[in-house]
Design an enzyme around this catalytic site. Sequence first.
Site, PDB file in Angstrom:
ATOM      1  N   TRP A   1      35.660  34.757  42.252  1.00 25.12           N
ATOM      2  CA  TRP A   1      35.446  34.961  41.071  1.00 25.12           C
ATOM      3  C   TRP A   1      33.704  35.575  41.234  1.00 25.12           C
ATOM      4  CZ3 TRP A   1      30.776  34.047  38.739  1.00 25.12           C
ATOM      5  CH2 TRP A   1      30.110  34.792  37.554  1.00 25.12           C
TER       6      TRP A   1
ATOM      7  N   GLU B   1      39.834  36.843  39.162  1.00 28.08           N
ATOM      8  CA  GLU B   1      39.452  36.469  38.038  1.00 28.08           C
ATOM      9  C   GLU B   1      38.855  37.476  37.480  1.00 28.08           C
ATOM     10  OE1 GLU B   1      37.375  32.647  37.468  1.00 28.08           O
ATOM     11  OE2 GLU B   1      37.212  32.966  35.383  1.00 28.08           O
TER      12      GLU B   1
ATOM     13  N   LYS C   1      36.374  39.801  34.277  1.00 28.34           N
ATOM     14  CA  LYS C   1      34.846  39.325  33.064  1.00 28.34           C
ATOM     15  C   LYS C   1      34.959  40.847  32.957  1.00 28.34           C
ATOM     16  CE  LYS C   1      31.426  36.618  32.393  1.00 28.34           C
ATOM     17  NZ  LYS C   1      30.668  35.354  32.743  1.00 28.34           N
TER      18      LYS C   1
ATOM     19  N   ASP D   1      40.881  34.354  32.236  1.00 28.60           N
ATOM     20  CA  ASP D   1      39.954  33.100  31.801  1.00 28.60           C
ATOM     21  C   ASP D   1      39.736  33.386  30.187  1.00 28.60           C
ATOM     22  OD1 ASP D   1      37.235  32.522  30.278  1.00 28.60           O
ATOM     23  OD2 ASP D   1      37.021  31.737  32.504  1.00 28.60           O
TER      24      ASP D   1
ATOM     25  N   HIS E   1      37.344  35.981  28.767  1.00 26.89           N
ATOM     26  CA  HIS E   1      37.117  36.955  29.621  1.00 26.89           C
ATOM     27  C   HIS E   1      36.474  38.581  28.811  1.00 26.89           C
ATOM     28  CE1 HIS E   1      34.923  34.658  33.073  1.00 26.89           C
ATOM     29  NE2 HIS E   1      34.820  34.299  32.493  1.00 26.89           N
TER      30      HIS E   1
ATOM     31  N   HIS F   1      42.454  30.220  33.182  1.00 27.69           N
ATOM     32  CA  HIS F   1      41.017  29.377  33.452  1.00 27.69           C
ATOM     33  C   HIS F   1      41.133  29.203  31.791  1.00 27.69           C
ATOM     34  CE1 HIS F   1      38.357  30.043  37.092  1.00 27.69           C
ATOM     35  NE2 HIS F   1      39.731  29.338  36.852  1.00 27.69           N
TER      36      HIS F   1
ATOM     37  N   ASP G   1      31.078  34.456  25.555  1.00 33.26           N
ATOM     38  CA  ASP G   1      31.392  33.830  26.909  1.00 33.26           C
ATOM     39  C   ASP G   1      30.966  32.472  26.764  1.00 33.26           C
ATOM     40  OD1 ASP G   1      33.226  32.943  29.019  1.00 33.26           O
ATOM     41  OD2 ASP G   1      31.688  34.249  30.275  1.00 33.26           O
TER      42      ASP G   1
ATOM     43  N   ASP H   1      32.086  29.268  27.109  1.00 32.79           N
ATOM     44  CA  ASP H   1      32.657  28.081  27.927  1.00 32.79           C
ATOM     45  C   ASP H   1      32.317  27.056  27.369  1.00 32.79           C
ATOM     46  OD1 ASP H   1      33.542  29.341  30.596  1.00 32.79           O
ATOM     47  OD2 ASP H   1      31.050  30.354  30.700  1.00 32.79           O
TER      48      ASP H   1
ATOM     49  N   ASP I   1      37.718  25.952  32.492  1.00 28.95           N
ATOM     50  CA  ASP I   1      37.055  26.150  32.641  1.00 28.95           C
ATOM     51  C   ASP I   1      35.510  25.797  31.806  1.00 28.95           C
ATOM     52  OD1 ASP I   1      34.990  27.349  33.794  1.00 28.95           O
ATOM     53  OD2 ASP I   1      35.827  29.583  34.123  1.00 28.95           O
TER      54      ASP I   1
HETATM   55  C1  RNT Z   1      32.827  32.768  35.369  1.00 33.40           C
HETATM   56  C2  RNT Z   1      33.329  32.530  35.336  1.00 33.40           C
HETATM   57  C3  RNT Z   1      34.156  31.274  37.098  1.00 33.40           C
HETATM   58  C4  RNT Z   1      33.136  30.343  36.296  1.00 33.40           C
HETATM   59  C5  RNT Z   1      33.677  29.566  37.986  1.00 33.40           C
HETATM   60  C6  RNT Z   1      32.282  28.333  37.241  1.00 33.40           C
HETATM   61  O1  RNT Z   1      32.215  33.347  34.047  1.00 33.40           O
HETATM   62  O2  RNT Z   1      34.646  31.907  34.483  1.00 33.40           O
HETATM   63  O3  RNT Z   1      35.543  31.027  36.716  1.00 33.40           O
HETATM   64  O4  RNT Z   1      33.456  29.786  35.599  1.00 33.40           O
HETATM   65  O5  RNT Z   1      33.994  29.619  38.602  1.00 33.40           O
HETATM   66 ZN    ZN Z   2      36.368  30.924  34.403  1.00 31.64          ZN
END
Ligand code: RNT
Ligand code: ZN
Length: 426
Positions: free
Chosen positions: A192, A233, A235, A266, A269, A293, A301, A303, A333
């Site tokens: 990523w 990955e 985004k 993810d 994302h 993720h 986003d 998390d 994640d």
């Molecule tokens: C960032 C991505 C990625 C990170 C990690 C730490 O937006 O989701 O996966 O969260 O690599």
């Molecule tokens: Zn991620």
Amino acid sequence: MTNQTRNVSIDETYKLAREKYSEIGVDTDRAVEVLKTIPISLHCWQGDDVGGFEIKEGDSFGGGIEVTGNYPGKARNADELRADLDLAYSLIPGHHRLNLHASYAETGGKKVDRDEIEPAHFSGWIDWAKQKGHGLDFNPTCFAHPLADDGFTLSHSDEKVRKFWIDHCRITRRIGAHFGRELETPCVTNIWIPDGYKDIPADRLSPRERLRDSLDQILEEKLDPAQNLDAVESKLFGIGSESYVVGSHEFYLGYAITRGTLLCLDAGHYHPTETISEKISSTMLYLDEMLLHVSRGVRWDSDHVVVLNDELRAIAEELVRGDFLSRVHIGLDFFDASINRIAAWVVGTRAMIKALLIALLEPTDKLRDLENQGDYTGRLALLEEIKTLPYGAVWDQYCAAMDVPAGLSWLDEVRKYEKNVLSGRG
Ligand code: RNT
Ligand code: ZN
């Protein structure tokens, strides 16, 4: 209540639940047997707010990801992080993996730049993983570094900077393969990058051409898929890359399909009304394997710690209904620094496993029959009915059978550790 009386009641409640499920043709014992075989990859970075343990000058963080909160007691070194993880794993039923970032290298107090890391810098992690029986997954760290400060890495227009990140990712894959070899389970190495523009670009194409070329260079070296699997990955946006992200969904979907890599979805994302659960059946038609993720965005986003909500259940349902469990690697994640970090791992991972259990307890064949007969009334009614079936009793039984706390008593363990260990970290 003593442990013994508690276990008796778990047993008895389970028996009643088993009967209830068998009435709709679901075998709870079988569901639990499958559940036992599904590894979840816990992300190391919840334990220290994505800090890592590199010796570095300055304090580059960057990368458009944001950890908020200042709850005391975060891990300050790899030994502390491993000890915290040990406690988390002991409160989570099943056998699980660890997802490491390159920035968690142990360099013995020496500054080792990202293009110079070696398998030896991870021997502490490998020894621990061997001893505890965890598989390892890996990630190049293409953020929080002076050469990422301007927001570009693998798509950088400066060839020297781009080369640095290509070299870092190449080394990372080799270290991933080393993990896979040592632990006899393939390591998923996920790329990523944060690359993108804050404001409207004049050229959307060139950075993408450079990213594609960088990835091709990185993947040039063929590695044994029994040791290393590559994932990419995408985004939608990040802080500071609101207008344009080089590695968009379309970019990586095309890349993964044409290059045969895994695609990482993810959950945070995509546009807020877009879900990854909806994407699994489409993408899996064209991909051999995938990485998830699992995260939780709140308005953006953000998390947040994963909880048992509709989307988490939908993700698990898609994996079970599509028979994708053997082709999809489940990683977590999220990072929340405003609560106890070990509790964050435990809550999020237990929620993921609960969602899988609920999906495994679904009378999928019945639902499909109704659907195929055009009986959407019956489908809706049954979907509603099963929402209140006693999956909690099956969950408790699973936890007890795997020798981890069934109820909230796991929190007592975390609180004890907080008092005895975390509070001393200053
Ligand atoms: C960032 C991505 C990625 C990170 C990690 C730490 O937006 O989701 O996966 O969260 O690599
Ligand atoms: Zn991620």
